[in-house]
Design an enzyme around this catalytic site. Structure first.
Site, PDB file in Angstrom:
ATOM      1  N   GLY A   4       3.208  -5.377   7.794  1.00 55.86           N
ATOM      2  CA  GLY A   4       1.998  -6.162   7.049  1.00 55.86           C
ATOM      3  C   GLY A   4       0.905  -6.270   7.933  1.00 55.86           C
ATOM      4  O   GLY A   4       0.464  -5.647   8.877  1.00 55.86           O
ATOM      5  N   SER A   5      -0.040  -7.350   7.742  1.00 56.10           N
ATOM      6  CA  SER A   5      -1.369  -7.704   8.468  1.00 56.10           C
ATOM      7  C   SER A   5      -0.884  -8.204   9.814  1.00 56.10           C
ATOM      8  O   SER A   5      -0.027  -8.931  10.036  1.00 56.10           O
ATOM      9  CB  SER A   5      -2.384  -8.457   7.757  1.00 56.10           C
ATOM     10  OG  SER A   5      -1.625  -9.965   7.680  1.00 56.10           O
ATOM     11  N   LYS A  60      12.308  -7.938   0.613  1.00 56.89           N
ATOM     12  CA  LYS A  60      11.197  -8.567  -0.339  1.00 56.89           C
ATOM     13  C   LYS A  60      10.235  -7.461  -0.170  1.00 56.89           C
ATOM     14  O   LYS A  60       9.445  -7.229   0.721  1.00 56.89           O
ATOM     15  CB  LYS A  60      10.983  -9.868   0.399  1.00 56.89           C
ATOM     16  CG  LYS A  60       9.998 -10.799  -0.508  1.00 56.89           C
ATOM     17  CD  LYS A  60       8.490 -10.225  -0.461  1.00 56.89           C
ATOM     18  CE  LYS A  60       7.738 -10.947  -1.511  1.00 56.89           C
ATOM     19  NZ  LYS A  60       6.368 -10.511  -1.245  1.00 56.89           N
ATOM     20  N   ASN A  96       0.764  -1.204  -0.057  1.00 56.13           N
ATOM     21  CA  ASN A  96       0.028  -0.063   0.003  1.00 56.13           C
ATOM     22  C   ASN A  96       0.793   1.308  -0.036  1.00 56.13           C
ATOM     23  O   ASN A  96       0.413   2.142  -0.626  1.00 56.13           O
ATOM     24  CB  ASN A  96      -1.048  -0.012   1.046  1.00 56.13           C
ATOM     25  CG  ASN A  96      -0.299   0.043   2.571  1.00 56.13           C
ATOM     26  OD1 ASN A  96       0.640  -0.830   2.641  1.00 56.13           O
ATOM     27  ND2 ASN A  96      -0.966   0.416   3.490  1.00 56.13           N
ATOM     28  N   GLU A 133       5.318  -3.769  12.263  1.00 56.90           N
ATOM     29  CA  GLU A 133       4.353  -2.676  12.179  1.00 56.90           C
ATOM     30  C   GLU A 133       3.233  -3.377  11.400  1.00 56.90           C
ATOM     31  O   GLU A 133       3.301  -3.531  10.000  1.00 56.90           O
ATOM     32  CB  GLU A 133       4.948  -1.454  11.252  1.00 56.90           C
ATOM     33  CG  GLU A 133       4.044  -0.176  11.293  1.00 56.90           C
ATOM     34  CD  GLU A 133       3.419  -0.027  10.137  1.00 56.90           C
ATOM     35  OE1 GLU A 133       2.105  -0.368  10.260  1.00 56.90           O
ATOM     36  OE2 GLU A 133       3.715   0.293   8.967  1.00 56.90           O
ATOM     37  N   LEU A 134       2.063  -3.450  12.120  1.00 51.88           N
ATOM     38  CA  LEU A 134       1.027  -4.386  11.637  1.00 51.88           C
ATOM     39  C   LEU A 134      -0.443  -3.543  11.551  1.00 51.88           C
ATOM     40  O   LEU A 134      -0.078  -2.230  11.545  1.00 51.88           O
ATOM     41  CB  LEU A 134       0.838  -5.576  12.678  1.00 51.88           C
ATOM     42  CG  LEU A 134       1.975  -6.339  13.098  1.00 51.88           C
ATOM     43  CD1 LEU A 134       1.763  -7.350  13.789  1.00 51.88           C
ATOM     44  CD2 LEU A 134       2.478  -6.858  11.562  1.00 51.88           C
ATOM     45  N   GLU A 193       5.058  -8.126  -4.217  1.00 54.96           N
ATOM     46  CA  GLU A 193       5.211  -8.406  -5.747  1.00 54.96           C
ATOM     47  C   GLU A 193       3.955  -7.877  -6.353  1.00 54.96           C
ATOM     48  O   GLU A 193       4.304  -7.844  -7.554  1.00 54.96           O
ATOM     49  CB  GLU A 193       4.904 -10.237  -5.839  1.00 54.96           C
ATOM     50  CG  GLU A 193       3.523 -10.370  -5.441  1.00 54.96           C
ATOM     51  CD  GLU A 193       3.350 -10.716  -3.865  1.00 54.96           C
ATOM     52  OE1 GLU A 193       2.347 -11.214  -3.323  1.00 54.96           O
ATOM     53  OE2 GLU A 193       4.446 -10.454  -3.081  1.00 54.96           O
ATOM     54  N   CYS A 241      -2.597   1.985   7.159  1.00 59.26           N
ATOM     55  CA  CYS A 241      -2.716   1.250   8.135  1.00 59.26           C
ATOM     56  C   CYS A 241      -3.141   2.265   9.465  1.00 59.26           C
ATOM     57  O   CYS A 241      -3.503   1.862  10.574  1.00 59.26           O
ATOM     58  CB  CYS A 241      -1.220   0.684   8.904  1.00 59.26           C
ATOM     59  SG  CYS A 241       0.166   1.794   8.350  1.00 59.26           S
ATOM     60  N   GLU A 257       9.781   2.859  13.770  1.00 58.62           N
ATOM     61  CA  GLU A 257      10.604   3.030  12.463  1.00 58.62           C
ATOM     62  C   GLU A 257      10.392   4.436  12.367  1.00 58.62           C
ATOM     63  O   GLU A 257       9.508   5.670  12.710  1.00 58.62           O
ATOM     64  CB  GLU A 257       9.747   2.543  11.221  1.00 58.62           C
ATOM     65  CG  GLU A 257       9.871   1.156  11.220  1.00 58.62           C
ATOM     66  CD  GLU A 257       9.472   0.409  10.064  1.00 58.62           C
ATOM     67  OE1 GLU A 257      10.202  -0.430   9.498  1.00 58.62           O
ATOM     68  OE2 GLU A 257       8.235   0.685   9.423  1.00 58.62           O
TER      69      GLU A 257
END
Length: 479
Positions: free
Chosen positions: A227-228, A174, A151, A249-250, A177, A283, A459
């Site tokens: 991510g989630s 990573k 996102n 960081e979810l 994709e 988020c 972060e």
């Protein structure tokens, strides 16, 4: 679109060893815009080897030299904003102005950490006798595996890359994709800036395969994920076997408390601007709106009016103010949340359906729901879409109790003209970040992160570099 890029391993661009690729889809048209390599085990082992081989020399590089390299990367990226933002729009659909703003914010991360690389301070304590000195030093934790979501395809990788490089860590990144181009641009800028081979490596492919392979390797000493919540829990389990350092960081489900002394129309306009940014796929997006009963009606009306004024379309169209969602799966989930809310008595004030004017693309109307019961899914699950559910409250304690009642704790927002009310509410919200009469929280100089199931670690800012450093204590006795 990705002809000049691929896997970036040990300073070189190349395709996957087995030639496999993954298609990248434009969410505004559902057309394929290119392919990226699907990294296999051999590719990942080569990236790990490169990060391991470069680790010692990069850790030993003085902070001043790391600073110069980060500044050169930052300067190079400033020349790429227009092209990089256009590529981002094709991948994730956000309006071009938002994409440019994000890319500039990503550059700010490299700029900030160019300074922090020179400011990794230890400290010295007096010994208990005259013959000893106690010193605390900070050293790089070692090679990092970094995983980022789709996102914010520039800002999320930049937060991890810049801090890790400033600390003296090598990185295997990573990116998503679905939105890989910004990470490719960062790697290319790093190569041109003279970053030593192997210090930054970028791999694309199937997320579960790559995460399992990288985290299982003894090379990796620290893992960072955006991510989630479900993915974060899985990554944490994978890290447990090797006792890897981890920062997460979810997801979030940010409450907004609009108190009786706030201007309801001004608050609603600010909330709408923040809520529908990136089609709500943020988020820290405000996602539960608790409005005092005395100003509930004008707030809801202004929110609906703002939502109806947004113009859906391709992010490359300068008239577009709200783009598509990233994929069909996300849109279907939003539809199910709206249907659930309506079945429980919520009233649709704006949107609530796919726009009839588009026969392609993952578009969904900016939606405002009113009188939404607390038991609905949209009040309990992170919506991650263009839905604004509104409910009213009567008392301060009621508002705080409902705001803190989810397992999420990333961000929260308060609107009040009373300094006392604002301070009380900010103190009471169980979140990592609070915006008071302001909803633009993220910037390079602040520590970004959450509590509870929204993760841990920070972060950005002065604290961000600490997640990539280990403290070492030395006791020296003079002979």
């Amino acid at each position: 679109m990705y002809e000049n890029y691929g896997l970036f391993i040990d300073g070189q661009w190349r395709e996957a060893r087995d030639k496999r690729v993954i298609a990248v889809i434009d969410p505004a048209t559902e057309e394929r815009i290119g392919v990226v390599p699907h990294a296999g085990p051999q590719d990942l082992d080569e990236a790990l080897r490169a990060a391991a081989d470069a680790a010692s020399s990069w850790a030993a590089t003085p902070g001043w030299e790391r600073s110069k390299l980060l500044r050169r990367i930052s300067d190079d990226l400033r020349q790429r904003v227009e092209a990089a933002a256009a590529m981002m729009v094709r991948e994730c659909g956000k309006p071009l102005a938002e994409a440019k703003g994000e890319f500039l914010a990503a550059i700010d991360q490299f700029d900030w950490y160019a300074d922090e690389a020179r400011r990794i301070f230890g400290h010295t304590l007096a010994g208990r006798d005259g013959g000893t000195k106690l010193t605390v030093q900070y050293r790089p934790v070692g090679p990092v595996a970094a995983f980022t979501a789709w996102n914010f395809p520039a800002l999320l990788p930049a937060r991890k890359i810049a801090a890790a490089l400033a600390a003296g860590c090598t990185v295997v990144l990573k990116p998503s994709e679905e939105t890989p181009s910004s990470a490719f641009v960062f790697a290319d800028a790093a190569r041109k800036a003279g970053l030593p081979d192997g210090v930054l490596n970028v791999v694309t492919g199937e997320p579960a395969e790559i995460s399992r392979h990288l985290i299982a390797s003894p090379v990796i000493r620290k893992v960072s994920l955006t991510g989630s919540v479900p993915v974060g829990k899985l990554i944490m389990k994978l890290c447990a076997d090797g006792l890897k350092r981890l920062s997460l960081e979810l997801g979030g489900h940010a409450p907004v408390l609009v108190f009786a002394d706030a201007d309801p129309v001004a608050a609603a306009k600010a909330c709408a601007a923040a809520k529908f940014r990136n089609s709500g796929q943020v988020c820290i997006s405000p996602s539960r709106f608790y409005v005092h009963a005395s100003i509930h009606a004008p707030f809801a009306a202004a929110m609906a009016e703002s939502a109806k004024a947004l113009r859906l379309g391709s992010g490359l169209d300068p008239q577009t103010t709200c783009g598509p969602m990233i994929n069909a799966r996300g849109r279907e989930r939003v539809e199910s949340l709206v249907a659930d809310a309506v079945s429980h008595g919520a009233k649709v004030l704006a949107g609530g359906a796919r726009p009839s004017e588009f026969n392609r693309g993952f578009f969904y109307q900016p939606t405002v729901l009113d009188m939404v019961p607390e038991a609905t899914r949209v009040m309990r699950e992170e919506p991650f879409g263009p839905i604004a559910p509104i409910a009213s409250f009567e008392s301060f304690d009621e508002a705080i109790g409902r705001a803190n009642a989810t397992p999420f704790g990333l961000a929260g927002y308060v609107f009040s003209s009373s300094l006392s009310t604002a301070n009380r509410a900010a103190d009471a919200l169980d979140v990592g970040m609070v915006g008071v009469n302001d909803m633009m929280l993220a910037s390079a100089e602040i520590p970004f992160g959450g509590v509870k199931e929204s993760g841990f670690g920070r972060e950005g800012g002065q604290l961000g570099i600490l997640d990539y450093l280990e403290a070492r204590y030395v006791k020296m006795r003079h002979t």
